[in-house]
Design a protein around this motif. Structure first.
Motif, short mmCIF file in Angstrom:
data_model
loop_
_atom_site.label_atom_id
_atom_site.label_comp_id
_atom_site.label_asym_id
_atom_site.label_seq_id
_atom_site.Cartn_x
_atom_site.Cartn_y
_atom_site.Cartn_z
N VAL A 1 2.70 1.72 -3.50
CA VAL A 1 1.83 2.10 -4.62
C VAL A 1 1.34 3.53 -4.44
CG1 VAL A 1 -0.36 1.63 -5.78
CG2 VAL A 1 1.17 -0.25 -5.18
N ASN B 1 -12.17 1.39 -9.68
CA ASN B 1 -10.75 1.12 -9.43
C ASN B 1 -10.07 2.37 -8.88
OD1 ASN B 1 -9.49 2.73 -11.51
ND2 ASN B 1 -9.82 1.12 -13.03
N PRO B 2 -8.88 2.20 -8.27
CA PRO B 2 -8.29 3.34 -7.56
C PRO B 2 -7.91 4.50 -8.48
CG PRO B 2 -6.79 1.46 -7.58
CD PRO B 2 -8.11 0.97 -8.09
N ILE B 3 -7.87 4.25 -9.80
CA ILE B 3 -7.47 5.33 -10.70
C ILE B 3 -8.63 6.29 -10.96
CG2 ILE B 3 -6.63 5.82 -13.03
CD1 ILE B 3 -4.99 3.12 -12.59
N TYR B 4 -9.84 5.77 -11.14
CA TYR B 4 -11.00 6.66 -11.31
C TYR B 4 -11.65 6.96 -9.96
CZ TYR B 4 -10.06 5.38 -16.05
OH TYR B 4 -9.41 5.18 -17.23
N PRO C 1 -14.34 4.68 -19.02
CA PRO C 1 -14.64 5.27 -17.71
C PRO C 1 -14.59 6.79 -17.76
CG PRO C 1 -13.09 3.46 -17.47
CD PRO C 1 -13.26 3.68 -18.94
N GLU D 1 -6.65 9.81 -10.30
CA GLU D 1 -6.47 10.95 -11.19
C GLU D 1 -7.63 11.92 -11.03
OE1 GLU D 1 -6.40 9.32 -15.09
OE2 GLU D 1 -4.29 8.75 -14.93
N ASN E 1 -17.64 -1.03 -13.92
CA ASN E 1 -16.86 -1.56 -12.81
C ASN E 1 -15.52 -0.84 -12.66
OD1 ASN E 1 -17.82 -3.67 -11.02
ND2 ASN E 1 -18.22 -4.86 -12.88
N ALA E 2 -14.93 -0.48 -13.79
CA ALA E 2 -13.62 0.18 -13.74
C ALA E 2 -13.69 1.52 -13.01
CB ALA E 2 -13.07 0.37 -15.16
N ILE F 1 0.85 -1.20 0.00
CA ILE F 1 0.00 0.00 0.00
C ILE F 1 0.88 1.25 0.00
CG2 ILE F 1 -1.60 1.36 1.42
CD1 ILE F 1 -2.84 -1.35 2.31
#
Ligand code: SF4
Lengths: 493, 173
Positions: free
Chosen positions: B11, B67-70, B156, B16, B63-64, B8
């Motif tokens: 990373v 994710n931690p990016i969106y 996304p 974003e 679903n995306a 953790i």
């Protein structure tokens, strides 16, 4: 007559290597099935073609050690039109649902078949689920709309306390009448629809479709095109395995797993977009090859990303392995023993986790897999833990294959469009991430699609899930279901 | 556990800023957006996803968003398990005949005022599946739709931009 004799009698057809078609007489349809069952061969698919495309015919595709045999039984318009064809459900249990689909879609009936509709729900009336009687047994209906972001389907659990005595599925909610829709397409356009039979397996379907089309038109694709298709197929496998590994961790209460694996998956999707123009490659495979070529810089992005993903996955695997909570939830959940898997015909990824060591990329390699030499991965545990392990193994192997493809990618054209084809038949067969995807394609006048049947491996595996859940507790169902991750759309047609 | 924590830390934060719906809105930042969602609703935006017959690729991109990016939850958006808790229905696919009734019921179970967003070309137009006896085509053939997000499947980024536009329009109305 041994099963080899049927191959000898058949005529070669285009598409999947070694495919043959045999026209069966009425008495032979069962004999063929019995011979192949006795030889331990798999039934890959069963489908029907309605009268609008010629004589109503039922087809069965068998996968035996030395080839793919398609048996066709004409169900004639003449005296036979009202009669039934012999059902195969006693030899291959999962044929039962395919036969129900054939009746719904083209009206041909198998002997001794379940009278309930399957894909066409019609307008009314309750669906007669099988009731389980007994003290303290109650029913839990779930779906077709689910709590999570997943496809529609209905599950009817019969439980005592939390323990599942029986699960009965009702599918077909995503039924869009895809076979009929295919007939509105030119054969040279049908790959677009094929890629959308089950979007998570777009490359597998588009490739199987194009293999059938190119086979029907006796058209060779350039070597580079085949290698690029394999690249796309392995990326699709990597993306799905990453997604599932994250979701499986999450369903077992380890949100960290979802965070990490969904991040890795996103990296692969972005690399795919940079290198091949799309996150999900729904439009990459086209008749004659690939719609997109790969640049040197695109290849470098893919190589770097996949190398990094492979390394991180090894690290995450050891975290999963050492996590007591995950081990506890995964081990012994949703077990399908190798014996049960063999009897019910469990296939693809889930089959390989239950001792069914079949992988078309290795057993019946088509170009370029004959050159790539993928390693076969397998386990025998048959539980959620085994299906998780299977994904880790296949993920690692696919990352290695991507590296090999990028190193060995032949130069030359990435597409050589096939000529318009009039009147032809071909079959495509590809090992998608979930299992074997088969497409049977018949092309008619003016290059229109006369008939097309796409087959998803979920047909084989959905019924096995009904067995896998027995004796488990209801709260474990989402985890067990996810460990199979079957397609609704691909099955529902 | 130690390995997990180390991972953790290494990373770090990969989220974003959300995309802008238009060039004029280019300056919108994550916190401003979250603030606006809270301002409009006084709480998180609750979304219920209904697959009315999609090919499943639209679901992959929805679903995306998690994710931690969106990081859509970080924007104050939550996917809920019941239509009764939803402000907005996100509907995918052409509506199949077999899903018509379930979609209507979900719509009726969602409290007013509600927004319906049709996601993907199939939901917007019927897409590659067209209209037939079994595929009833676009979502608005069955329930009222407030907005559509094009794409097959929409990325996304497009989904986020589309949702933002819908929420802003609803506030303006
Ligand atoms: S819009 Fe495209 S991705 Fe979405 S359901 Fe339709 S075919 Fe699938």
């Amino acid at each position: 007559m041994g099963h080899r004799a049927w191959f000898d009698r058949g005529r070669p057809i285009g598409g999947a290597p070694g495919a043959r078609l045999v026209r069966a007489g009425r008495g032979e349809w069962r004999a063929i099935a019995e011979d192949f069952a006795a030889a331990g061969a798999r039934l890959l698919a069963l489908w029907g073609q309605g009268g609008e495309a010629g004589e109503p015919t039922v087809f069965a595709a068998y996968d035996a050690a030395h080839g793919l045999l398609i048996a066709a039984l004409g169900c004639g318009a003449g005296d036979d039109s009202s009669s039934e064809y012999p059902g195969l459900q006693d030899l291959f249990p999962f044929a039962a649902r395919m036969q129900r689909a054939v009746r719904d879609l083209v009206g041909l009936r198998a002997s001794a078949m379940d009278p309930r509709p399957w894909l066409r729900h019609g307008d009314g009336g309750d669906y007669p689920f099988v009731r389980v009687a007994g003290d303290g047994v109650h029913e839990i209906p779930v779906g077709p709309v689910h709590a999570g972001i997943i496809e529609p389907g209905h599950f009817r659990f019969s439980v005592v306390g939390e323990k599942v005595l029986r699960l009965e599925q009702r599918l077909g909610y995503a039924h869009k009448d895809i076979e009929r829709r295919f007939r509105e397409f030119d054969a040279l356009e049908g790959h677009r629809l094929a890629a959308r039979v089950s979007g998570d397996s777009a490359v597998a379907y588009a490739w199987a479709y194009c293999q059938a089309l190119e086979g029907a038109s006796k058209h060779e694709i350039p070597p580079r095109a085949a290698w690029l298709r394999a690249l796309a197929l392995e990326l699709e496998r990597i993306e799905n395995h990453l997604g599932d590994l994250g979701a499986l961790g999450n369903d077992a209460g380890f949100a960290f797993g979802l965070t990490q694996f969904s991040r890795l998956k996103e990296q692969v999707l972005r690399a795919s977009e940079t290198a091949l123009g799309q996150r999900y490659l729904l439009d990459a495979v086209a008749p004659g090859g690939m719609r997109v070529d790969l640049s040197r810089s695109g290849a470098a992005v893919l190589a770097d990303t996949v190398t990094a993903v492979a390394a991180e996955s090894i690290e995450l695997r050891s975290i999963y392995d050492e996590h007591a909570g995950l081990r506890d939830r995964f081990a012994g959940a949703g077990t399908v023993t190798p014996e049960l898997a063999a009897r019910l015909g469990l296939t693809g990824l889930a089959g390989r986790a239950s001792g069914q060591a079949q992988d078309l990329r290795i057993d019946r390699p088509w170009a370029p897999y004959d050159r790539l030499g993928p390693a076969k991965c397998g386990a025998t545990g048959g539980d959620v833990a085994a299906r998780v392990e299977q994904r880790f193994e296949e993920l690692a192997e696919s990352c290695r294959l991507v590296g090999r493809i990028l190193e060995g990618l032949p130069a030359g054209e990435s597409i050589a469009p096939p000529p318009a084809c009039e009147d032809g038949f071909g079959v495509g067969l590809v090992e998608g991430w979930r299992g074997p995807v088969l497409v049977a394609l018949s092309i008619g006048e003016a290059g229109r699609i006369r008939f097309c049947h796409p087959h998803d491996p979920s047909w084989q595996n959905w019924p096995v899930l009904e067995h896998a859940i027995i004796g488990n507790i209801v709260p474990d169902f989402p985890l067990i279901n996810k460990s199979f991750n079957l397609s609704y759309s691909g099955h529902d047609l | 556990m130690l390995k997990t924590l180390q991972k953790i830390r290494r990373v770090g934060c990969v989220s974003e800023p959300p995309p802008a719906a238009s060039a004029a809105a280019a300056a919108r930042e994550r916190e401003a957006l979250q603030g606006r969602i809270l301002e409009i609703l006084g709480r998180a935006l609750c979304i219920r996803v209904v697959d009315a017959g999609s090919c499943n690729a639209c679901e992959l991109e929805i679903n995306a968003l998690g994710n931690p990016i969106y990081n859509i939850e970080g924007l104050g958006v939550r996917f809920v398990a019941s239509p009764r808790h939803a402000d907005l229905l996100l509907v995918t696919g052409p509506v199949t005949r077999n899903m018509r009734e379930a979609l209507l019921r979900t719509y009726e179970a969602t409290p007013d005022p509600k927004l319906v967003v049709a996601v993907g070309d199939c939901a917007a137009t019927g897409g590659v599946f067209g209209e037939s006896g079994e595929s009833l085509g676009r979502i608005s053939n069955v329930i009222p739709v407030d907005a559509t997000i094009a794409g097959c499947p929409p990325s996304p980024t497009r989904l986020l931009a589309g949702l933002l536009t819908v929420i802003e329009a609803a506030r303006g109305a």
